[in-house]
Design an enzyme around this catalytic site. Structure first.
Site, PDB file in Angstrom:
ATOM      1  N   HIS A  49       0.796  -1.225   0.000  1.00 27.08           N
ATOM      2  CA  HIS A  49       0.000   0.000   0.000  1.00 27.08           C
ATOM      3  C   HIS A  49       0.836   1.287   0.000  1.00 27.08           C
ATOM      4  CE1 HIS A  49       0.159  -0.123   4.412  1.00 27.08           C
ATOM      5  NE2 HIS A  49      -0.795  -1.003   4.535  1.00 27.08           N
ATOM      6  N   HIS A 103      -5.021 -10.594  12.974  1.00 25.14           N
ATOM      7  CA  HIS A 103      -5.154  -9.311  12.252  1.00 25.14           C
ATOM      8  C   HIS A 103      -5.883  -9.574  10.935  1.00 25.14           C
ATOM      9  CE1 HIS A 103      -4.288  -5.511  10.500  1.00 25.14           C
ATOM     10  NE2 HIS A 103      -3.063  -5.709  10.094  1.00 25.14           N
ATOM     11  N   GLU A 105      -6.035  -7.720   8.172  1.00 28.19           N
ATOM     12  CA  GLU A 105      -5.577  -7.176   6.888  1.00 28.19           C
ATOM     13  C   GLU A 105      -5.280  -8.329   5.928  1.00 28.19           C
ATOM     14  OE1 GLU A 105      -2.452  -4.189   7.029  1.00 28.19           O
ATOM     15  OE2 GLU A 105      -3.045  -3.470   5.036  1.00 28.19           O
ATOM     16  N   ASP A 107      -3.089  -9.271   3.878  1.00 25.78           N
ATOM     17  CA  ASP A 107      -1.830 -10.016   3.759  1.00 25.78           C
ATOM     18  C   ASP A 107      -1.797 -11.184   4.747  1.00 25.78           C
ATOM     19  OD1 ASP A 107      -1.791  -7.828   5.552  1.00 25.78           O
ATOM     20  OD2 ASP A 107       0.386  -7.874   5.689  1.00 25.78           O
ATOM     21  N   HIS A 169      -1.471  -3.225  13.563  1.00 27.22           N
ATOM     22  CA  HIS A 169      -1.436  -2.036  12.758  1.00 27.22           C
ATOM     23  C   HIS A 169      -2.840  -1.514  12.420  1.00 27.22           C
ATOM     24  CE1 HIS A 169      -1.303  -1.734   8.083  1.00 27.22           C
ATOM     25  NE2 HIS A 169      -1.104  -0.527   8.500  1.00 27.22           N
ATOM     26  N   ASP A 188       1.959  -7.983  13.041  1.00 23.76           N
ATOM     27  CA  ASP A 188       2.749  -6.963  12.331  1.00 23.76           C
ATOM     28  C   ASP A 188       3.893  -6.398  13.189  1.00 23.76           C
ATOM     29  OD1 ASP A 188       1.462  -6.995   9.876  1.00 23.76           O
ATOM     30  OD2 ASP A 188       0.079  -5.372  10.379  1.00 23.76           O
ATOM     31  N   TYR A 216      10.294  -0.672   7.969  1.00 23.70           N
ATOM     32  CA  TYR A 216       8.926  -1.135   8.263  1.00 23.70           C
ATOM     33  C   TYR A 216       8.269  -0.226   9.304  1.00 23.70           C
ATOM     34  CZ  TYR A 216       5.191  -4.429   9.382  1.00 23.70           C
ATOM     35  OH  TYR A 216       3.964  -5.010   9.584  1.00 23.70           O
ATOM     36  N   HIS A 249       5.811 -10.890   9.454  1.00 30.65           N
ATOM     37  CA  HIS A 249       6.599 -10.534   8.268  1.00 30.65           C
ATOM     38  C   HIS A 249       8.077 -10.638   8.614  1.00 30.65           C
ATOM     39  CE1 HIS A 249       3.095  -8.919   6.176  1.00 30.65           C
ATOM     40  NE2 HIS A 249       2.824  -8.135   7.194  1.00 30.65           N
TER      41      HIS A 249
HETATM   42 FE1  FEO Z   1      -1.350  -4.802   8.782  1.00 36.27          FE
HETATM   43 FE2  FEO Z   1       0.823  -7.240   7.739  1.00 36.27          FE
HETATM   44  O1  FEO Z   1      -0.771  -6.259   7.817  1.00 36.27           O
END
Ligand code: FEO
Length: 423
Positions: A49, A103, A105, A107, A169, A188, A216, A249
């Site tokens: 994003h 989470h 989101e 991903d 996040h 995250d 990050y 991640h």
């Molecule tokens: Fe907020 Fe890795 O997504």
């Protein structure tokens, strides 16, 4: 999705030993005796994003082989098959009892519907906000059970504790702690966008870890710095031992958990240094000449200087520099009564990241209207940047006197920076 309901676990964990991986194209990676990494490596992703992910990323999911076999998070949608294959390398996917979504989101949840259809788990858990967000994304007909901050979940031979991490996040974010392994699934938080064949921090070089973790933080977590400081205090106050931090991640912090927590505390503090970041674009090199003269003045005044011409620097690179810089100077020519589009892009982006405590100034060349400098100043004021000098405009091409003014601006900002920085 298939209806999720209670079902008999006919594969107790003592029998749920590692299956032959002969049939699996993708294999799980052992993290501890009962935890396996079953995520995906995205070597090719270059944008998250708007944040340039030059080194790719990973979407980490984890499988806990307790009495209740539990999957922590999923992966981005295109990698659903890979995740299922990795699960199958250690256990029959039909034996997975619980799925926990830390989470919502995409991903981490993009593959959720496909994974739930394949696993048909007894229960799916998320934070209260996560239940809502997952429903709004995937319309799961109420199949997700909400858990509260501090709530525990028994897996029989192991236990989980949920820790809300709102805005890290998203509002739904939470972390999950596995006491038996002293392992925190942090989602995250503490992560980085870094594709690698290595799964653990101690297998990678420290400079690379710190560079990507900072990138990050700057591009994802900076707006939430005050909440991060509180979260670090909250986790410390829980009195739990953490040997490993399994992020969603990048590598798992097997050795460097204390180091990354300490870096987060520093970055979240908003402490500023003596670097001035000069961000600019140019049409006919006039604004570029101004930027270079300002840079000379900054150096002469004793500041560290980072010139960032936007033909060479991405908005994410600027965000990283603003993690600890003290000053932001922004230059743009005026094009059709507006600032240059690249400058508008980077200002929109960094404004959203809400860096605190910066001083700054605007500059630029123009032909007749000269609106860009004022427009930049308006945005810098919105960002609560303390304008340390009046904006500097040059008509068409700067002459020696105009360049001297630019140099003087640099010297002035450097002087103010010196007064700000703690020694
Ligand atoms: Fe907020 Fe890795 O997504």
């Amino acid at each position: 999705m298939s209806a999720a309901g209670p079902r008999e676990n006919d594969n107790p964990p003592e029998e749920a030993t590692v299956r032959s991986s002969a049939a699996s194209s993708f294999e799980a990676v052992k993290v501890t005796d009962q935890v396996y990494w079953v995520g995906a490596i995205d070597w090719g992703v270059r944008d998250f994003h708007g944040y340039a992910t030059d080194r790719g990323s990973t979407y980490n999911a984890y499988l806990i082989l307790a009495d209740k076999i539990t999957l922590i998070d999923t992966v981005k949608a295109p990698f659903a098959g890979e995740l299922l294959s990795r699960i199958a390398s250690v256990v029959d996917p039909a034996k997975v009892d619980y799925v926990i979504s830390n989470h919502a989101e995409m991903d981490h949840s993009g593959a959720l519907r496909e994974v739930l259809e394949a696993l048909n788990p007894e229960k799916v858990f998320a934070s209260a906000m996560g239940v809502k967000a997952l429903e709004e994304h995937f319309h799961l007909d109420g199949h997700v059970t909400g858990v509260a901050d501090g709530e525990t979940l028994s897996l029989g031979s192991a236990g989980l504790t949920f820790v809300e991490a709102r805005m890290l996040h998203w509002p739904d974010s939470m972390m999950t702690y596995l006491a038996e392994e002293r392992l925190l699934f942090s989602n995250d938080a503490f992560g980085m966008h870094l594709a690698s064949s290595e799964r653990f921090d101690d297998e990678l070089q420290q400079w690379l870890l710190e560079e990507e973790a900072a990138r990050y933080f700057a591009n994802i977590l900076l707006p939430f710095s005050p909440l991060i400081a509180k979260l670090l205090e909250k986790v410390a106050g829980l009195g739990i031992d953490i040997d490993m931090i399994a992020t969603s991640h990048g590598p798992i912090w097997r050795k460097g958990g204390d180091r990354i927590a300490s870096l987060y505390a520093t970055w979240a503090s908003g402490e500023r240094g003596d670097t001035a970041v000069v961000v600019f674009d140019t049409m006919w090199q006039s604004t570029a000449k101004m930027a270079r003269a300002i840079g000379e003045g900054l150096t002469a005044g004793g500041a560290r200087v980072k010139l960032m011409p936007l033909r060479a620097a991405h908005r994410s690179d600027v965000a990283v520099e603003l993690l600890d810089a003290g000053a932001l100077l922004v230059g743009s020519p005026t094009l059709n009564n507006n600032m240059f589009p690249t400058v508008a892009d980077v200002l929109t982006y960094v404004k959203g990241l809400r860096p605190r405590g910066l001083i700054g100034a605007a500059f630029g060349s123009y032909g007749w209207g000269g609106q860009a400098v004022g427009q930049i100043e308006d945005i810098l004021r919105d960002m609560k940047v303390d304008l340390a000098a009046d904006g500097l405009k040059t008509k068409y091409v700067p002459d020696a006197a105009a360049l001297r003014e630019c140099r003087d601006l640099g010297v002035k900002i450097a002087g103010k920076l010196k007064g700000m920085v703690k020694v």
